[in-house]
Design a protein around this motif. Structure first.
Motif, mmCIF file in Angstrom:
data_model
loop_
_atom_site.group_PDB
_atom_site.id
_atom_site.type_symbol
_atom_site.label_atom_id
_atom_site.label_comp_id
_atom_site.label_asym_id
_atom_site.label_seq_id
_atom_site.Cartn_x
_atom_site.Cartn_y
_atom_site.Cartn_z
ATOM 1 N N VAL A 60 -28.754 -12.771 -18.593
ATOM 2 C CA VAL A 60 -29.687 -13.585 -17.822
ATOM 3 C C VAL A 60 -29.893 -13.015 -16.422
ATOM 4 O O VAL A 60 -29.023 -12.340 -15.859
ATOM 5 C CB VAL A 60 -29.207 -15.049 -17.728
ATOM 6 N N TRP A 61 -31.071 -13.322 -15.890
ATOM 7 C CA TRP A 61 -31.426 -12.914 -14.527
ATOM 8 C C TRP A 61 -32.310 -13.981 -13.925
ATOM 9 O O TRP A 61 -33.126 -14.617 -14.609
ATOM 10 C CB TRP A 61 -32.169 -11.586 -14.535
ATOM 11 N N LEU A 118 -24.692 -19.868 -15.201
ATOM 12 C CA LEU A 118 -24.653 -19.918 -16.666
ATOM 13 C C LEU A 118 -23.510 -19.090 -17.253
ATOM 14 O O LEU A 118 -23.289 -19.126 -18.466
ATOM 15 C CB LEU A 118 -25.996 -19.446 -17.238
ATOM 16 N N GLU A 119 -22.790 -18.386 -16.402
ATOM 17 C CA GLU A 119 -21.663 -17.610 -16.916
ATOM 18 C C GLU A 119 -20.570 -18.511 -17.488
ATOM 19 O O GLU A 119 -19.891 -18.148 -18.449
ATOM 20 C CB GLU A 119 -21.105 -16.705 -15.819
ATOM 21 N N LYS A 120 -20.442 -19.702 -16.940
ATOM 22 C CA LYS A 120 -19.439 -20.637 -17.454
ATOM 23 C C LYS A 120 -19.787 -21.103 -18.869
ATOM 24 O O LYS A 120 -18.925 -21.560 -19.627
ATOM 25 C CB LYS A 120 -19.297 -21.844 -16.533
ATOM 26 N N ALA A 127 -23.021 -16.959 -20.784
ATOM 27 C CA ALA A 127 -24.053 -15.951 -20.521
ATOM 28 C C ALA A 127 -23.476 -14.839 -19.653
ATOM 29 O O ALA A 127 -22.480 -15.017 -18.957
ATOM 30 C CB ALA A 127 -25.250 -16.583 -19.826
ATOM 31 N N LYS A 128 -24.136 -13.687 -19.666
ATOM 32 C CA LYS A 128 -23.763 -12.580 -18.798
ATOM 33 C C LYS A 128 -24.873 -12.418 -17.762
ATOM 34 O O LYS A 128 -26.011 -12.077 -18.105
ATOM 35 C CB LYS A 128 -23.587 -11.292 -19.597
ATOM 36 N N ALA A 129 -24.559 -12.713 -16.517
ATOM 37 C CA ALA A 129 -25.566 -12.708 -15.455
ATOM 38 C C ALA A 129 -25.603 -11.368 -14.735
ATOM 39 O O ALA A 129 -24.581 -10.705 -14.565
ATOM 40 C CB ALA A 129 -25.272 -13.821 -14.460
ATOM 41 N N ASP A 177 -30.777 -3.989 -15.217
ATOM 42 C CA ASP A 177 -29.528 -4.106 -15.970
ATOM 43 C C ASP A 177 -29.569 -5.305 -16.925
ATOM 44 O O ASP A 177 -28.998 -5.253 -18.015
ATOM 45 C CB ASP A 177 -28.346 -4.257 -15.015
ATOM 46 N N ALA A 178 -30.246 -6.366 -16.507
ATOM 47 C CA ALA A 178 -30.289 -7.586 -17.319
ATOM 48 C C ALA A 178 -30.992 -7.375 -18.650
ATOM 49 O O ALA A 178 -30.673 -8.040 -19.645
ATOM 50 C CB ALA A 178 -30.964 -8.708 -16.544
#
Length: 282
Positions: free
Chosen positions: A27-28, A38-40, A43-45, A51-52
């Motif tokens: 996500v970005w 949203l990492e919790k 998701a990978k921010a 890069d996203a």
């Protein structure tokens, strides 16, 4: 791997729903903290938009408008995987959706406009409606994934941009509906009727239930057998405006409707059904 750009209320809830279904999502967001939040959820921010999108086979967007979509896609494009599919849920112009479909195809990528009639709660619950049109082979291949995001996927056929058109038409109806409710509350205020009483009325009498039949009647273009004569409807509009003016309450829609009614009455349609005011738009 999926990427999702634009972590507003709608986008972030789409991502949460994807994660709950076991999808890996990168996500970005322009405001990085919204993506980081949203990492919790799994998701990978990324701070860097390039890069996203790296490694993603499908990139989803929920942004503001044509300019933001064009800007973000251009900024991200150097990280696109060959053959990536871009699915844009942003409400945009029809022209913009058509141009982006052709532009990204010419660059070797796939762009599909898929606007939605969904609020944040719908995105989280995978309910509501999503609209698509254009390349039917592409849409058929994406149907399982898109259907999982929404209660109903509406395929509007092969015309590129038709989904954009229908979305704008639907939003116009929502705007006029809300404006009509605002006028309803204004008249109720002028008449010292509490909003709770109006709510109770709509629980017993649902004017929306007759909308499909009324629209069908209008679309047929026959206004010669009135259920409510234009003259009588105009009389009622006059009463509404008089009461509002006496009480210093502003009506936004009714004066414009009354002026349109006057025009049609002057053309000799006073005895027709009041919906004749829509005749010129058929």
């Amino acid at each position: 791997m999926k990427a999702f750009l634009g972590m507003g209320l709608l986008g972030s809830n789409f991502v949460k729903a994807m994660l709950r279904k076991g999808d890996a999502v990168q996500v970005w967001n322009r405001t990085a903290s919204k993506a980081k939040a949203l990492e919790k959820d799994g998701a990978k921010a990324f701070d860097d938009i390039v890069d996203a999108v790296k490694g993603a086979a499908i990139i989803h967007l929920t942004l503001k408008d044509d300019d933001s979509v064009n800007e973000i896609l251009k900024a991200a494009s150097t990280g696109f995987k060959p053959g990536v599919i871009i699915i844009d849920h942003t409400t945009t112009s029809v022209k913009g959706a058509v141009e982006r479909t052709a532009e990204w195809k010419a660059k070797g990528f796939t762009y599909l406009h898929a606007p939605v009639f969904m609020g944040p709660a719908n995105a989280l619950e995978s309910s509501g409606n999503m609209l698509v049109s254009g390349d039917q082979d592409l849409i058929n291949s994406l149907t399982p994934q898109l259907s999982a995001m929404t209660g109903k996927l509406l395929n509007l056929g092969a015309e590129v941009g038709k989904a954009s058109s229908i979305k704008l038409i639907g939003n116009l109806f929502l705007l006029t509906l809300t404006a009509g409710l605002s006028d309803t509350l204004a008249l109720a205020k002028a008449l010292n009727i509490a909003p709770a009483d109006i709510s109770a009325l709509f629980e017993s009498w649902n004017p929306g239930a007759g909308m499909p039949a009324r629209f069908s009647r209008i679309a047929k273009g026959d206004f010669s057998k009135p259920s409510w004569e234009l003259n009588m409807a105009r009389k009622d509009a006059g009463l509404m405006m008089h009461i509002a003016n006496e009480e210093g309450v502003k009506l936004n829609l009714i004066p414009a409707i009354a002026a349109d009614m006057d025009s049609w009455i002057a053309k000799g349609h006073g005895a027709d059904d009041w919906s004749v005011i829509a005749k010129d738009n058929l």
